[in-house]
Design an enzyme around this catalytic site. Structure first.
Site, PDB file in Angstrom:
ATOM      1  N   TRP A 105       0.834  -1.260  -0.032  1.00 43.83           N
ATOM      2  CA  TRP A 105       0.024   0.078  -0.089  1.00 43.83           C
ATOM      3  C   TRP A 105       0.863   1.346   0.002  1.00 43.83           C
ATOM      4  O   TRP A 105       0.362   2.385  -0.320  1.00 43.83           O
ATOM      5  CB  TRP A 105      -1.024   0.087   1.361  1.00 43.83           C
ATOM      6  CG  TRP A 105      -1.925  -1.243   1.334  1.00 43.83           C
ATOM      7  CD1 TRP A 105      -2.065  -2.274   0.358  1.00 43.83           C
ATOM      8  CD2 TRP A 105      -3.096  -1.220   2.137  1.00 43.83           C
ATOM      9  NE1 TRP A 105      -3.113  -2.920   0.784  1.00 43.83           N
ATOM     10  CE2 TRP A 105      -3.775  -2.335   1.789  1.00 43.83           C
ATOM     11  CE3 TRP A 105      -3.362  -0.273   3.178  1.00 43.83           C
ATOM     12  CZ2 TRP A 105      -4.914  -2.842   2.459  1.00 43.83           C
ATOM     13  CZ3 TRP A 105      -4.669  -0.786   4.014  1.00 43.83           C
ATOM     14  CH2 TRP A 105      -5.520  -1.931   3.622  1.00 43.83           C
ATOM     15  N   GLU A 129      12.087   2.202  -3.417  1.00 48.07           N
ATOM     16  CA  GLU A 129      12.006   3.404  -3.019  1.00 48.07           C
ATOM     17  C   GLU A 129      12.738   3.657  -1.768  1.00 48.07           C
ATOM     18  O   GLU A 129      12.953   4.721  -1.344  1.00 48.07           O
ATOM     19  CB  GLU A 129      10.187   3.810  -2.713  1.00 48.07           C
ATOM     20  CG  GLU A 129       9.652   3.743  -3.793  1.00 48.07           C
ATOM     21  CD  GLU A 129       8.246   3.372  -3.969  1.00 48.07           C
ATOM     22  OE1 GLU A 129       7.665   2.995  -3.112  1.00 48.07           O
ATOM     23  OE2 GLU A 129       7.713   3.194  -5.250  1.00 48.07           O
ATOM     24  N   GLY A 133       5.041   2.205 -10.704  1.00 49.15           N
ATOM     25  CA  GLY A 133       4.023   3.474 -10.780  1.00 49.15           C
ATOM     26  C   GLY A 133       4.070   4.270 -12.050  1.00 49.15           C
ATOM     27  O   GLY A 133       3.526   5.236 -12.146  1.00 49.15           O
ATOM     28  N   GLY A 190       1.425  -2.740  -6.356  1.00 51.05           N
ATOM     29  CA  GLY A 190       1.484  -1.231  -5.719  1.00 51.05           C
ATOM     30  C   GLY A 190       0.078  -0.662  -5.929  1.00 51.05           C
ATOM     31  O   GLY A 190      -1.116  -0.938  -5.397  1.00 51.05           O
ATOM     32  N   GLY A 191      -0.136   0.213  -6.841  1.00 55.62           N
ATOM     33  CA  GLY A 191      -1.334   0.973  -7.246  1.00 55.62           C
ATOM     34  C   GLY A 191      -2.766  -0.033  -7.052  1.00 55.62           C
ATOM     35  O   GLY A 191      -3.416   0.583  -6.450  1.00 55.62           O
TER      36      GLY A 191
HETATM   37  P1  13P Z   1       3.073  -0.107  -8.923  1.00 54.52           P
HETATM   38  O1  13P Z   1       2.359  -1.549  -8.814  1.00 54.52           O
HETATM   39  O2  13P Z   1       2.091   0.910  -8.491  1.00 54.52           O
HETATM   40  O3  13P Z   1       3.829  -0.164 -10.230  1.00 54.52           O
HETATM   41  O4  13P Z   1       4.157  -0.615  -7.604  1.00 54.52           O
HETATM   42  C1  13P Z   1       4.781  -1.756  -7.529  1.00 54.52           C
HETATM   43  C2  13P Z   1       5.561  -1.753  -6.271  1.00 54.52           C
HETATM   44  O5  13P Z   1       6.535  -0.925  -6.160  1.00 54.52           O
HETATM   45  C3  13P Z   1       5.098  -2.791  -5.298  1.00 54.52           C
HETATM   46  O6  13P Z   1       6.222  -2.901  -4.474  1.00 54.52           O
END
Ligand code: 13P
Length: 249
Positions: free
Chosen positions: A10, A96, A172, A233-234
Site C-alpha cells: 500500500w 523506494e 508506478g 502497488g497501485g
Molecule cells: P505499482 O504496482 O504501483 O507499479 O508498484 C509496484 C511496487 O512498487 C510494489 O512494491
C-alpha cells in the site's frame, strides 16, 4: 510446487477509514482466492488490520523494519515488535527505500537477519533502473543486488526468503515489463540461485513480479514459468483489482 502469492504494497497511502474499507473489500471476496494473499499497510494500521483479519487467510506484513534489534533509534520499528503484533512478512529493500532512504546492501542484510531471527518472512526486492536497462547492465545489477545481500545467507536461511523482481522503470509508471522481459529476469535469478545453492532450492523459492501489474496484464505475467505471483502497488489499493489479480493464475 512453489507458493503462489499476490501481495499488496500500500506504500504511504490510505487514511484509517479508507484502509478499513479496503480490508473489508478484500475480506468479502477472499473465499474465491486459492493463492496466498498478503497485504502491507502502513505501520499505523498494522495491529488493527491484523485484528480485522484474525479469522481470514489474508496475511499482514510491514513495508520495512529497522536493521537494529532495539534501543535508541527514534522513529524506527524493529522486527521483534512486528512479530509481537502478529506480522508474518516484511518487505526488504524496496527500490523506494534504496533510492529515497539510501538503504545499503549491508543494512538490508541486517534487516533480513533480524526478520529471520523473529520468524518473519522477508520479501526481498530487486530491480534495475531505466538507464541500467538501456545500457544493458540489468543482468549485472540484479546479480549484484542478489549476491551482496541474499547470497550472504546460509542455505537454511536462504530457503525462507521470497524474492520480488521490480524493475524501477515499471513502478508506478503504468509501463509494465513485457511477460518475456519479466520471465527472462526471473529465470536468470533462478539460475543464479541454482549456481549458488542448488537446483532443488532454486525450484523452491517464490519469485514475484512487481511494476504496474494490474488485472489486464496479470494473467500473461503469471502464466510465465518462473513468475510465482505479484507484488502490487497501485492496483492493490482497489479491492476488486487486487482480487482480480489474485484470480489470474
Ligand atoms: P505499482 O504496482 O504501483 O507499479 O508498484 C509496484 C511496487 O512498487 C510494489 O512494491
Amino acid at each position: 510446487m512453489r507458493e503462489k502469492i499476490v501481495a499488496g504494497n500500500w506504500k504511504m497511502n490510505t487514511n484509517w477509514p479508507e484502509a478499513k474499507e479496503l480490508v473489508s473489500g478484500i475480506l468479502s471476496q477472499e473465499n474465491r482466492i486459492s493463492c496466498s494473499l498478503i497485504i502491507f499497510p502502513p505501520y499505523t494500521y498494522l495491529q488493527k488490520i491484523s485484528d480485522l483479519l484474525s479469522n481470514s487467510k489474508v496475511k499482514v506484513g510491514a513495508q520495512n523494519c529497522s536493521e537494529h534489534e532495539k534501543g535508541a533509534f527514534t522513529g524506527e520499528v524493529s522486527s521483534s515488535m512486528l512479530k509481537s503484533i502478529g506480522m508474518s512478512h516484511c518487505l526488504i529493500g524496496h527500490s523506494e527505500r534504496r533510492e529515497y532512504f539510501n538503504e545499503s546492501d549491508e543494512q538490508l542484510l541486517l534487516k533480513i537477519k533480524n526478520c529471520l531471527n523473529n520468524n518473519i518472512t522477508p520479501i526481498f526486492c530487486c530491480g534495475e533502473k531505466l538507464a541500467e536497462r538501456e545500457n544493458n547492465s540489468h543482468f549485472e545489477v540484479i546479480k549484484n543486488q542478489v549476491s551482496k545481500v541474499l547470497f550472504q545467507l546460509n542455505e537454511d536461511d536462504f530457503k525462507k526468503i521470497i524474492i520480488a523482481y521490480e524493475p524501477v522503470w515499471a513502478i508506478g509508471t503504468g509501463k509494465t515489463a513485457t511477460a518475456e522481459q519479466a520471465q527472462e529476469i526471473h529465470h536468470y535469478i533462478r539460475t543464479l540461485i541454482k549456481e549458488k545453492y542448488s537446483e532443488d532450492i532454486s525450484n523452491q523459492i517464490s519469485i514475484l513480479y512487481g511494476g504496474s501489474c494490474k488485472p489486464s496484464n496479470a494473467k500473461e505475467l503469471f502464466a510465465q514459468a518462473d513468475i510465482d505471483g505479484g507484488l502490487i502497488g497501485g492496483a492493490s489499493l482497489i479491492a476488486n483489482d487486487f482480487i482480480q489479480i489474485a484470480e489470474s493464475f
